[in-house]
Design a protein around this motif. Structure first.
Motif, PDB file in Angstrom:
ATOM      1  N   UNK A  40      40.992  39.422  46.992  1.00 46.65           N
ATOM      2  CA  UNK A  40      42.062  40.012  47.717  1.00 46.65           C
ATOM      3  C   UNK A  40      41.548  40.253  49.118  1.00 46.65           C
ATOM      4  N   UNK A  41      40.353  39.482  49.564  1.00 46.93           N
ATOM      5  CA  UNK A  41      39.782  39.173  50.886  1.00 46.93           C
ATOM      6  C   UNK A  41      38.973  40.654  51.330  1.00 46.93           C
ATOM      7  N   UNK A  42      39.082  41.485  50.335  1.00 53.90           N
ATOM      8  CA  UNK A  42      38.237  42.933  50.573  1.00 53.90           C
ATOM      9  C   UNK A  42      37.438  43.444  49.729  1.00 53.90           C
ATOM     10  N   UNK A  43      37.238  42.631  48.573  1.00 56.81           N
ATOM     11  CA  UNK A  43      36.394  43.234  47.448  1.00 56.81           C
ATOM     12  C   UNK A  43      35.297  41.891  47.299  1.00 56.81           C
ATOM     13  N   UNK A  44      34.088  42.339  46.914  1.00 56.38           N
ATOM     14  CA  UNK A  44      32.932  41.654  46.426  1.00 56.38           C
ATOM     15  C   UNK A  44      32.794  42.193  44.934  1.00 56.38           C
ATOM     16  N   UNK A  45      33.426  41.314  43.911  1.00 57.99           N
ATOM     17  CA  UNK A  45      33.279  41.526  42.613  1.00 57.99           C
ATOM     18  C   UNK A  45      32.207  40.891  41.792  1.00 57.99           C
ATOM     19  N   UNK A  46      31.471  41.727  41.028  1.00 59.20           N
ATOM     20  CA  UNK A  46      30.231  41.230  40.383  1.00 59.20           C
ATOM     21  C   UNK A  46      30.753  41.215  38.833  1.00 59.20           C
ATOM     22  N   UNK A 105      42.082  47.773  41.150  1.00 58.45           N
ATOM     23  CA  UNK A 105      42.770  47.350  42.657  1.00 58.45           C
ATOM     24  C   UNK A 105      44.101  47.738  42.770  1.00 58.45           C
ATOM     25  N   UNK A 106      44.868  47.486  41.908  1.00 59.63           N
ATOM     26  CA  UNK A 106      46.476  47.516  42.006  1.00 59.63           C
ATOM     27  C   UNK A 106      46.915  49.110  41.733  1.00 59.63           C
ATOM     28  N   UNK A 165      45.302  50.234  49.950  1.00 59.12           N
ATOM     29  CA  UNK A 165      45.189  48.990  50.613  1.00 59.12           C
ATOM     30  C   UNK A 165      44.129  48.718  51.642  1.00 59.12           C
ATOM     31  N   UNK A 166      43.832  50.111  52.060  1.00 63.46           N
ATOM     32  CA  UNK A 166      42.705  49.875  53.286  1.00 63.46           C
ATOM     33  C   UNK A 166      41.243  50.016  52.906  1.00 63.46           C
ATOM     34  N   UNK A 167      41.086  50.282  51.667  1.00 71.11           N
ATOM     35  CA  UNK A 167      39.744  50.226  51.105  1.00 71.11           C
ATOM     36  C   UNK A 167      39.166  49.010  50.633  1.00 71.11           C
ATOM     37  N   UNK A 168      37.602  48.696  51.114  1.00 74.77           N
ATOM     38  CA  UNK A 168      36.867  47.730  51.017  1.00 74.77           C
ATOM     39  C   UNK A 168      35.848  47.894  50.224  1.00 74.77           C
ATOM     40  N   UNK A 169      35.030  47.053  49.788  1.00 74.76           N
ATOM     41  CA  UNK A 169      33.750  47.275  49.169  1.00 74.76           C
ATOM     42  C   UNK A 169      33.413  46.436  48.004  1.00 74.76           C
ATOM     43  N   UNK A 170      32.605  46.815  47.068  1.00 74.15           N
ATOM     44  CA  UNK A 170      31.938  46.260  45.999  1.00 74.15           C
ATOM     45  C   UNK A 170      32.458  46.662  44.671  1.00 74.15           C
ATOM     46  N   UNK A 171      32.894  45.852  43.909  1.00 71.61           N
ATOM     47  CA  UNK A 171      33.401  46.248  42.273  1.00 71.61           C
ATOM     48  C   UNK A 171      32.613  45.843  41.602  1.00 71.61           C
ATOM     49  N   UNK A 172      31.988  46.703  40.788  1.00 71.46           N
ATOM     50  CA  UNK A 172      30.654  46.065  39.854  1.00 71.46           C
ATOM     51  C   UNK A 172      31.211  46.157  38.634  1.00 71.46           C
TER      52      UNK A 172
END
Length: 255
Positions: free
Chosen positions: A207-213, A231-232, A237-244
C-alpha cells in the motif's frame, strides 16, 4: 496308419483358400471404409468460423495465425494440443489456451492472458514476470508492476519460464507461491515491492506505506489474510510503519 481320402484333402485346401480370400476381402473393405470416412471429413467438416475469446492484448487473427490455424482447415485434423502449445510459446502474454470444436464448421479458441505481472530487475534490465513464472517481455516501463529483487534470471527469453541457478531455486518457488497467494486475494496490485535478498525473511512494500516482514516458510495465504484484516480494519489511512508477520501475532511498529 490313418489314410485320408484325396477328396477330403481337396476340400480342406479349398476351405483354407476360401478363408484366406475372406480375410483379405475384409481387410480391403476396412481400408475402403476408412478412406471413405477420411474423404467425408475432408469434404464436409472444414473450418468456416474461428471464435476467439478471453483476449485483449492480441487480436483474433494473431492468435489463430500463431497456432497455424486457418479458415478452410479440416475441423477434425487440426492438432488442438500442438496449436495451443504454439500459441502460448509465440504469444508470451497468453498463459493458457483451450481449443474445442463446434459442429459443423466452427473452431473455438479460449485463451487466458497474464493479467498480474511483476518486474524482475537485474543488471540494469527489467523483465516482466507473470504470477505463474513465465517471462513475458523485457521492458523499460514497469511502473505499475510489482518490483522483485533478489533473483537473477539465467538466459532470460520472452515466452519461457524463469530459470535460476540451483542456489536460488528455492527462492524462486517461494516467490511463485507468494505471488499466487497475493493474486488469489487480488492484493498483488497493492504490493509495490518484493525483496528476497535477506535469508531471514521476505520484505513486502504494501500500500505504499507499510514494510511487511514474512518468514520464508510461512503459510502465505493465512499471513496475507491477517495482513489484509489489520490494514483494512485496524489501522488508520495515515498510519505508516512495519508490519511483522514472522511471529504468531501480528506486530505493527509505527514509523
Amino acid at each position: 496308419k490313418l489314410r485320408i481320402p484325396m477328396a477330403g484333402r481337396n476340400r480342406r485346401r479349398r476351405r483354407k483358400r476360401k478363408g484366406s480370400f475372406s480375410f483379405l476381402y475384409k481387410l480391403l473393405m476396412f481400408f475402403v471404409i476408412c478412406g471413405a470416412i477420411v474423404a467425408a471429413l475432408a469434404v464436409f467438416f472444414k473450418v468456416d468460423t474461428i471464435e476467439v475469446t478471453g483476449n485483449s492484448r492480441y487480436t483474433d487473427s494473431e492468435i489463430a495465425e500463431s497456432g497455424n490455424i486457418h479458415v478452410g482447415d479440416n475441423l477434425f485434423l487440426i492438432n488442438k494440443f500442438g496449436a495451443a502449445e504454439e500459441i502460448t510459446r509465440k504469444l508470451p502474454y497468453i498463459s493458457s489456451v483451450r481449443i474445442s470444436r463446434k459442429l459443423p464448421d466452427t473452431l473455438c479458441i479460449q485463451v487466458e492472458e497474464n493479467g498480474a505481472l511483476c518486474a524482475l530487475e537485474q543488471g540494469g534490465e527489467t523483465w516482466l514476470l507473470s504470477s505463474s513464472g513465465k517471462l513475458v517481455e523485457k521492458t523499460n516501463t514497469a511502473a505499475e508492476a510489482t518490483r522483485v529483487t533478489g533473483l537473477t534470471a539465467l538466459e532470460p527469453e520472452a515466452g519461457k519460464a524463469l530459470q535460476v541457478d540451483a542456489e536460488q531455486q528455492s527462492a524462486k518457488e517461494t516467490l511463485l507461491t507468494l505471488l499466487a497467494a497475493l493474486n488469489s486475494r487480488e492484493a498483488l496490485s497493492r504490493c509495490q515491492e518484493i525483496h528476497l535478498e535477506d535469508g531471514s525473511y521476505i520484505t513486502l512494500r504494501f500500500d505504499g506505506r507499510f514494510d511487511v516482514l514474512l518468514s520464508w516458510n510461512a503459510d502465505f495465504g493465512y499471513k496475507l489474510d491477517c495482513l489484509l484484516a489489520v490494514v483494512d480494519t485496524k489501522l488508520e489511512e495515515n498510519e505508516k510503519g512495519t508490519i511483522d508477520l514472522t511471529r504468531k501475532e501480528v506486530r505493527f511498529v509505527p514509523g
